[in-house]
Write a protein that holds these residues in place. Structure first.
Motif: not given
Length: 364
Positions: A39, A41, A251-252, A254-256, A258, A260-263
Motif C-alpha cells: 500500500y 500511499k 489528492f486530485p 497527485f492522482h492526475w 500519477k 500517488e493514485t487515490f485509493q
C-alpha cells in the motif's frame, strides 16, 4: 534552581528516548505498510497521521472555558492600573516587577494559531518526505540520512541565534556525521539495488525531510522557547486542522499527475496498522517530542534522532537476523558517542547559565 534545571533537562532526555523508541517502531510499521502490505500511499498515510492532531481540540472545545488565559492577564492589568490610581509610587514600584513577566511569557490563543499555521506545512513536509522515502529505500538508509538533520539544525540555529556554536558541539556533529557516513557506506554495499533510481529518490527524500526537520525544530524554539509559553494541545490541534483543510486539494492533483493514485486501504488489518501508527507514532510521539525539545534544545533532540540508527540496527539483528558489517557497527557507535558528547556539553552550559543567573539575581 540549578538542581531544578538539571532535573528538567534529564527528564527531557528520558522523554526523548521514549520518542526515539516510538519512531523506530513507526518506521518499521510504515515500511511494512508500503512494502509487505503493498500500500504505497505515503501522502494519504501522512495526511491521516496529521489529521489525528485535530483530536487535541475536542477536550478544549468541551471543557476549556472561552479564552482561559485571558482573564488572568486582564486581572493583572486591571490590578496594576487600579493600584496605580490609588496607591503611592512606592507601591507601584513594588508591583511592577511582578506582573509584566507573567503577562509576557504566555502566547495568546491568536498567536498560537498563527504559529501553528507557520509550522504545519514544514511539519507535513518533513513527515511526508520521510514517509515517502520508506517506500523507496530501507529503514536503515532512511534513518541514517534523516540523522543529517543535526547538521541542518546547527547551521539554521546558529543563523537565528537559537543555538550557541561551540567547538564541542561541532566535534559532536562531526563524530555523528562520520558515523552516518560509515553506516551509509556499509548499507549501500549491502543493498543490491543501491544504484537503482528508486533508491536515489528515497535518499533525496530523506535528506529533504532532514532539512524540514531542522527548520521546524529551530522555528519552534525561536518563537516559543519554553513550553510554559504555549498551550500545546491548542497548537497541535490547529496544526492538524490546518493540514486537514489546506492539503486535501493535493489528492486530485497527485492522482492526475500519477504521483500517488487515490485509493483507500483495502482491509481492516491495514486500517488498524495505519490507525495505531497514526495515534502512537504521530499523535502521542510528537507531543512528547515537543516537550523534550523545550526541556533540552533543538540540537539535542536532533542529535537524539541519530539514536534511531543503532536501535534500528538492533531490531534488524534480533527480528530479521541481519548481521551488520564492521563499518555499520563502528558507525552506530560513533553516532551514540556524538549524542552523549553534545548532551554533556549542553548540560554543562545549562549549569553555567543557571549559576550566572543566580549570581545576577543575588546582586540585584
Amino acid at each position: 534552581m540549578i538542581e531544578q534545571s538539571r532535573r528538567r533537562y534529564i527528564c527531557g532526555i528520558l522523554i526523548l528516548l521514549v520518542v526515539v523508541l516510538i519512531w523506530v517502531s513507526s518506521s518499521f510499521t510504515m515500511n511494512s505498510i508500503f512494502g509487505d502490505q503493498k500500500y504505497n500511499k505515503p501522502f494519504l498515510v501522512t495526511y491521516i497521521n496529521t489529521t489525528t492532531f485535530s483530536f487535541y481540540l475536542i477536550p478544549l472545545l468541551i471543557f476549556r472555558k472561552k479564552k482561559q488565559y485571558q482573564p488572568e492577564e486582564i486581572d493583572l492589568e486591571d490590578s496594576a492600573r487600579l493600584l496605580g490610581d490609588h496607591e503611592s509610587e512606592d507601591n507601584q514600584e513594588f508591583i511592577k516587577p511582578q506582573n509584566p513577566p507573567q503577562i509576557q511569557l504566555k502566547l495568546s490563543d491568536k498567536e498560537t494559531i498563527k504559529l501553528s499555521l507557520m509550522f504545519c506545512l514544514l511539519w507535513f513536509g518533513a513527515n511526508y518526505t520521510n514517509n515517502a522515502s520508506l517506500a523507496y529505500t530501507s529503514v536503515g538508509s532512511s534513518t541514517i540520512l534523516s540523522s543529517m538533520s543535526g547538521l541542518f539544525t546547527l547551521v539554521i540555529g546558529a543563523i537565528f541565534k537559537v543555538e550557541k556554536v561551540t567547538w564541542i558541539k561541532v566535534a559532536a556533529i562531526c563524530i555523528s556525521f562520520s558515523g552516518v557516513v560509515l553506516v551509509s557506506y556499509s548499507d549501500q554495499l549491502a543493498e543490491e539495488h543501491a544504484e537503482h533510481p528508486s533508491a536515489l529518490i528515497g535518499d533525496l527524500l530523506s535528506l529533504m525531510g532532514a532539512f524540514f526537520y531542522g527548520a521546524y525544530t529551530t522555528l519552534l524554539k525561536l518563537k516559543i522557547g519554553d513550553e510554559s509559553r504555549i498551550n500545546i494541545p491548542l497548537f497541535f490541534g490547529c496544526v492538524g486542522l490546518f493540514n486537514f483543510a489546506l492539503l486535501w486539494p493535493l489528492f486530485p492533483i497527485f492522482h492526475w499527475l500519477k504521483i500517488e493514485t487515490f485509493q483507500l486501504p483495502m482491509s481492516g488489518s491495514l486500517w488498524a496498522m495505519i490507525g495505531i501508527n497514526a495515534f502512537v507514532g504521530t499523535f502521542l510521539s510528537d507531543y512528547l517530542w515537543i516537550l523534550a525539545m523545550f526541556m533540552t534544545s533543538p540540537l539535542v533532540v536532533t542529535i537524539g534522532v541519530s539514536l534511531t540508527i543503532p536501535l534500528a540496527l538492533m531490531v534488524e539483528i534480533i527480528f530479521k537476523h541481519h548481521t551488520p558489517a564492521i563499518q555499520y557497527a563502528i558507525g552506530a557507535i560513533l553516532v551514540i558517542v556524538g549524542f552523549f558528547i553534545v548532551n554533556l556539553a549542553t548540560l554543562s552550559l545549562v549549569k553555567k547559565e543557571d549559576k550566572e543567573s543566580a549570581v545576577t539575581n543575588e546582586i540585584q
